[in-house]
Design an enzyme around this catalytic site. Sequence first.
Site, PDB file in Angstrom:
ATOM      1  N   ASP A  98     -16.377   6.865  60.655  1.00 41.98           N
ATOM      2  CA  ASP A  98     -15.625   6.166  61.685  1.00 41.98           C
ATOM      3  C   ASP A  98     -16.259   4.793  61.885  1.00 41.98           C
ATOM      4  O   ASP A  98     -17.468   4.702  62.084  1.00 41.98           O
ATOM      5  CB  ASP A  98     -15.713   6.963  62.994  1.00 41.98           C
ATOM      6  N   ASP A 195     -11.483   2.356  63.921  1.00 47.17           N
ATOM      7  CA  ASP A 195     -11.199   2.627  65.323  1.00 47.17           C
ATOM      8  C   ASP A 195     -10.477   1.446  65.981  1.00 47.17           C
ATOM      9  O   ASP A 195     -10.881   0.289  65.808  1.00 47.17           O
ATOM     10  CB  ASP A 195     -12.538   2.859  66.039  1.00 47.17           C
ATOM     11  N   GLU A 274      -6.626   3.432  62.740  1.00 46.87           N
ATOM     12  CA  GLU A 274      -6.160   4.139  63.930  1.00 46.87           C
ATOM     13  C   GLU A 274      -5.060   3.290  64.561  1.00 46.87           C
ATOM     14  O   GLU A 274      -5.250   2.639  65.583  1.00 46.87           O
ATOM     15  CB  GLU A 274      -7.296   4.360  64.940  1.00 46.87           C
ATOM     16  N   HIS A 334      -9.185  14.033  68.291  1.00 43.67           N
ATOM     17  CA  HIS A 334     -10.095  14.214  69.427  1.00 43.67           C
ATOM     18  C   HIS A 334      -9.618  13.506  70.692  1.00 43.67           C
ATOM     19  O   HIS A 334     -10.290  13.577  71.714  1.00 43.67           O
ATOM     20  CB  HIS A 334     -11.479  13.688  69.034  1.00 43.67           C
ATOM     21  N   ASP A 335      -8.527  12.775  70.613  1.00 41.61           N
ATOM     22  CA  ASP A 335      -8.056  12.026  71.783  1.00 41.61           C
ATOM     23  C   ASP A 335      -6.876  12.685  72.490  1.00 41.61           C
ATOM     24  O   ASP A 335      -6.389  12.139  73.477  1.00 41.61           O
ATOM     25  CB  ASP A 335      -7.648  10.600  71.381  1.00 41.61           C
TER      26      ASP A 335
HETATM   27  C1  NOJ Z   1     -10.242   5.311  69.814  1.00 44.36           C
HETATM   28  C2  NOJ Z   1     -11.068   6.554  69.693  1.00 44.36           C
HETATM   29  O1  NOJ Z   1     -10.343   7.521  68.969  1.00 44.36           O
HETATM   30  C3  NOJ Z   1     -11.395   6.998  71.102  1.00 44.36           C
HETATM   31  O2  NOJ Z   1     -11.993   8.266  71.132  1.00 44.36           O
HETATM   32  C4  NOJ Z   1     -12.273   5.955  71.731  1.00 44.36           C
HETATM   33  O3  NOJ Z   1     -12.499   6.301  73.077  1.00 44.36           O
HETATM   34  C5  NOJ Z   1     -11.640   4.567  71.662  1.00 44.36           C
HETATM   35  N1  NOJ Z   1     -11.034   4.289  70.413  1.00 44.36           N
HETATM   36  C6  NOJ Z   1     -12.674   3.507  71.919  1.00 44.36           C
HETATM   37  O4  NOJ Z   1     -13.528   3.390  70.817  1.00 44.36           O
END
Ligand code: NOJ
Length: 566
Positions: A98, A195, A274, A334-335
């Site tokens: 990542d 990211d 992402e 994970h989000d």
């Molecule tokens: C996206 C990531 O998937 C998330 O978990 C993170 O909080 C934010 N970007 C900030 O890096």
Amino acid sequence: MSLKWWQTALFYQIYPRSFADGNGDGIGDFKGITEKLDYLKTLGVDALWLSPHFPSPNWDCGYDVSDYCGVAPEYGTLDEFKTFLHEAHAREIRVILDLVLNHTSDEHPWFLESKASRDNPKADWYVWQDTPPNNWQSCFDGDAWTYAPERNQYYYHYFMKQQPDLNWRNPAVKQAMWDAVRFWLDLGVDGYRLDAIGTIYEDPTLPSHSVPMNLAQLRREAELARTPEDHKRSRKNWHNMFKNQWGQPGLHELMKELRTILDEYEGDRMLVGEDDDIAYMGDGKDELHLVFNFPLMHTEFITPAHIRRNQAQRLARLEALPTRGWGCNTLGNHDCSRIRTRFGRGTNALELAKLNAALVLTLRGTPFLYNGEEIGMTDLLITDPTLLRDTMATWYYESAVNELKVPQAEAAHHAGQMSRDKNRTPHQWANSPNGGFSPAGITPWLPVNPNYAEGINVREQENDPASLLAYYKRLIHVRKQTPALIEGEYRPVQEKARTYFAFLRETPIQTVLVVLNYSARARTLRFSLEGFHTALPLFSTEPMKKEETLSKIHVAPYEVLLVELR
Ligand code: NOJ
């Protein structure tokens, strides 16, 4: 057709803190991940995406990096990382890392130096202003400008104040980050998940937004939305509040620069962004290799009509690139709330989980799974705010109670729901204390979902041919054995059907029909497809059928059926 490894691979996202605790301290680590590589190989995984494993004070669970070339001590040493990478490669499993470009941790030496004075060599590595120049909000913790007494100035952060934004207009920042990129590529990693790329640049004229709210009020508005109009208004306000803070010019040039570095290396190193904007694939070969098809999962219900619309739009855009692009499908990470919980609709959650897994594994494009979905892990609602580790939820809880005067119990419930902790709990390896994640007597970093005792664990499912895990393995195996499912074109059929989704995957020598019955009704379907008469079952959630004729195919409630056409 010759495809690259990242087009044929099945990816699996590992959230290092929660995957496998090899040293028994309550936190996942590289020793643990390495010990589970055989499990992943047996599942059929070809590539891993690791969420950040770098040293971090963990204000955003590793997405606040304090050393881009190190390994967080709780995860192990650089040597343990190398062992992991070596062992993964020995099993023909690739590894992507990542890469957090937009911001660092406020404990990163770059930031410590930058904030120390106005004239140090890194003074301009972050985004500084004498006074807050506008009303921008951080999307995690309120005001986007935070005061640093050392400089008597304010720095900008799109995320938590512990995540200051880098100034990407400074060439020295790029060089430093590209050095880190090379560090891991030199060690042999196979690429990066990038990211939050959309947030790298802000509008340089720094215009204020016009939404008459702050972040806490905006979140509260979203929470209280009930009618379609409410939701629409809330979405519009989100968009307007942040539109000056992301998607700004400069990103394509930056992605091209990064791509050039990857291309210097042997072995088709890859980048997945992402972001769902296909524009980040450039001309098809000069920016990112993949972007996620997030619109597929950004929906309340997965329905046949939604999938068809999504595929028509995405595939047309990929097709239109000068060098045809390749899709990338996923339903969870994970989000967001876990697939089984989010798309479960109560009593048929397991059937729907199977249908949705089949969807991701049979659509055209590279599939990404999120750790734990293969055993049907569900969200764990944490309603005690002191147990939350996702600081943006803690921040919201405190703002809701103190600023918006929301009753504590209600605020705690909402914080638990919006917190991403619910979908990050430790992997459930067995029906034993702590779900087999950590030894008995240890308190894992997040609570383990007690439903490990109800069959949602690896060990019991490994021994049960009727388990969800066995289903994933069987389906992944069929995918690997069936070229049309990997390289075949996508052609929807019976496009009016509202309760089932049927489509073909076709190569010049093989045609597979996939039927996903998203309803509780059994039915007999009639397909008339020129040149084809019979259907040879390849896979089903029901007892395997014999050959059927295409004019009469029986599907059971919620059945997943794959047949090869002759
Ligand atoms: C996206 C990531 O998937 C998330 O978990 C993170 O909080 C934010 N970007 C900030 O890096």
